[in-house]
Design an enzyme around this catalytic site. Structure first.
Site, mmCIF file in Angstrom:
data_model
loop_
_atom_site.group_PDB
_atom_site.id
_atom_site.type_symbol
_atom_site.label_atom_id
_atom_site.label_comp_id
_atom_site.label_asym_id
_atom_site.label_seq_id
_atom_site.Cartn_x
_atom_site.Cartn_y
_atom_site.Cartn_z
ATOM 1 N N GLY A 46 38.019 34.178 44.801
ATOM 2 C CA GLY A 46 38.951 35.031 45.529
ATOM 3 C C GLY A 46 38.727 34.873 47.022
ATOM 4 C CD GLN A 51 36.393 36.915 52.209
ATOM 5 O OE1 GLN A 51 37.250 36.905 51.338
ATOM 6 N NE2 GLN A 51 35.142 36.575 51.980
ATOM 7 C CB CYS A 95 30.817 38.334 49.696
ATOM 8 S SG CYS A 95 32.217 38.408 50.838
ATOM 9 C CG LEU A 96 33.444 32.595 49.303
ATOM 10 C CD1 LEU A 96 34.887 32.100 49.284
ATOM 11 C CD2 LEU A 96 32.476 31.481 48.938
ATOM 12 C CG HIS A 137 34.714 41.207 46.256
ATOM 13 N ND1 HIS A 137 33.328 41.186 46.274
ATOM 14 C CD2 HIS A 137 35.102 40.373 47.266
ATOM 15 C CE1 HIS A 137 32.916 40.384 47.246
ATOM 16 N NE2 HIS A 137 33.966 39.877 47.869
ATOM 17 C CD GLU A 138 38.614 38.632 47.105
ATOM 18 O OE1 GLU A 138 38.600 38.724 48.342
ATOM 19 O OE2 GLU A 138 37.760 37.990 46.471
ATOM 20 C CG HIS A 141 36.917 41.167 51.641
ATOM 21 N ND1 HIS A 141 35.882 41.085 52.547
ATOM 22 C CD2 HIS A 141 36.514 40.443 50.564
ATOM 23 C CE1 HIS A 141 34.902 40.342 52.038
ATOM 24 N NE2 HIS A 141 35.255 39.938 50.826
HETATM 25 O O1 GNR Z 1 33.724 33.686 44.999
HETATM 26 C C1 GNR Z 1 33.424 34.871 44.856
HETATM 27 N N1 GNR Z 1 32.733 35.248 43.755
HETATM 28 C C2 GNR Z 1 32.531 36.570 43.396
HETATM 29 C C3 GNR Z 1 31.569 36.846 42.436
HETATM 30 C C4 GNR Z 1 31.348 38.133 42.021
HETATM 31 C C5 GNR Z 1 32.091 39.161 42.558
HETATM 32 C C6 GNR Z 1 33.042 38.909 43.524
HETATM 33 C C7 GNR Z 1 33.260 37.626 43.946
HETATM 34 S S1 GNR Z 1 34.463 37.289 45.148
HETATM 35 C C8 GNR Z 1 33.776 35.868 45.888
HETATM 36 C C9 GNR Z 1 34.700 35.304 46.947
HETATM 37 C C10 GNR Z 1 34.848 36.306 48.061
HETATM 38 O O2 GNR Z 1 33.976 36.561 48.848
HETATM 39 N N2 GNR Z 1 35.967 36.953 48.104
HETATM 40 O O3 GNR Z 1 36.151 37.908 49.033
HETATM 41 NI NI NI Z 2 34.161 38.635 49.560
#
Ligand code: GNR
Ligand code: NI
Length: 185
Positions: A46, A51, A95-96, A137-138, A141
């Site tokens: 995601g 980001q 999270c990236l 999670h997204e 953000h």
């Molecule tokens: O790639 C991603 N893997 C992930 C793993 C567990 C819970 C959430 C995520 S999202 C993350 C990519 C990201 O930072 N999206 O905002």
């Molecule tokens: Ni993230």
């Protein structure tokens, strides 16, 4: 193909509430395409527009894990959670924008989400499993919230200080110094 740089925590743009997308124009379509390219390249499941430094309410996801299955790239414009399950489940999130750091986060196990697609059509879907984790999670953000905000201040502080050091190292030589191994907190 255009891969955009991903902002690293701490960054004030990752703490800002993003603005709704008013019109789906060529710039929004290009952003969505670039975000999918950037997400697959990372690789990640995601990515939210903040980001890549764009403070707009747009996210992309593809949580298909199995290489045998076809990919399912999703673009969600102005996503909103309409319903959350009472039942919760923990998941070890990453999270990236906070590379190499992982921690258990407890969230509703299922959510009903509505959004606008790139054709301007309303969409609605109930997400479960990894899709439910990812979409929450997204959307966090978009509201300036990171998964580490669910942790206590000690764990969050450890991660933030390591990220500050990583960013200093990257700014100095363009590569991390020793001591940046993956951490589960
Ligand atoms: O790639 C991603 N893997 C992930 C793993 C567990 C819970 C959430 C995520 S999202 C993350 C990519 C990201 O930072 N999206 O905002
Ligand atoms: Ni993230």
């Amino acid at each position: 193909m255009s891969i955009r740089p991903i902002l690293l925590h701490p960054d004030p743009r990752l703490k800002t509430v993003a603005k709704p997308v008013a019109v789906i124009d060529e710039a929004v379509r290009r952003l969505a395409k670039d975000m999918l390219d950037t997400m697959y390249d990372a690789p990640g499941i995601g990515l939210a527009a903040p980001q890549v430094g764009v403070l707009s309410r747009l996210i992309v996801m593809d949580c298909v894990k199995d290489d045998q299955e076809p990919p399912r790239p999703l673009v969600l414009v102005n996503p909103e959670i309409l319903w959350r399950s009472e039942e919760t489940a923990p998941y070890e999130e990453g999270c990236l924008s906070i590379p190499e750091h992982f921690a258990d986060v407890v969230r509703p196990r299922e959510v009903e989400v509505k959004w606008t697609d790139l054709d301007g059509h309303d969409q609605q879907e109930r997400f479960a499993g990894l899709w439910a984790v990812c979409v929450q999670h997204e959307i966090d953000h978009l509201n300036g919230k990171l998964f580490i905000d669910y942790l206590g201040p000690i764990k969050r502080g450890v991660i933030t200080r390591k990220m500050e050091k990583l960013k200093r190292d990257l700014a100095r030589d363009g590569h991390p110094q020793k001591g940046h191994e993956a951490a589960r907190l």
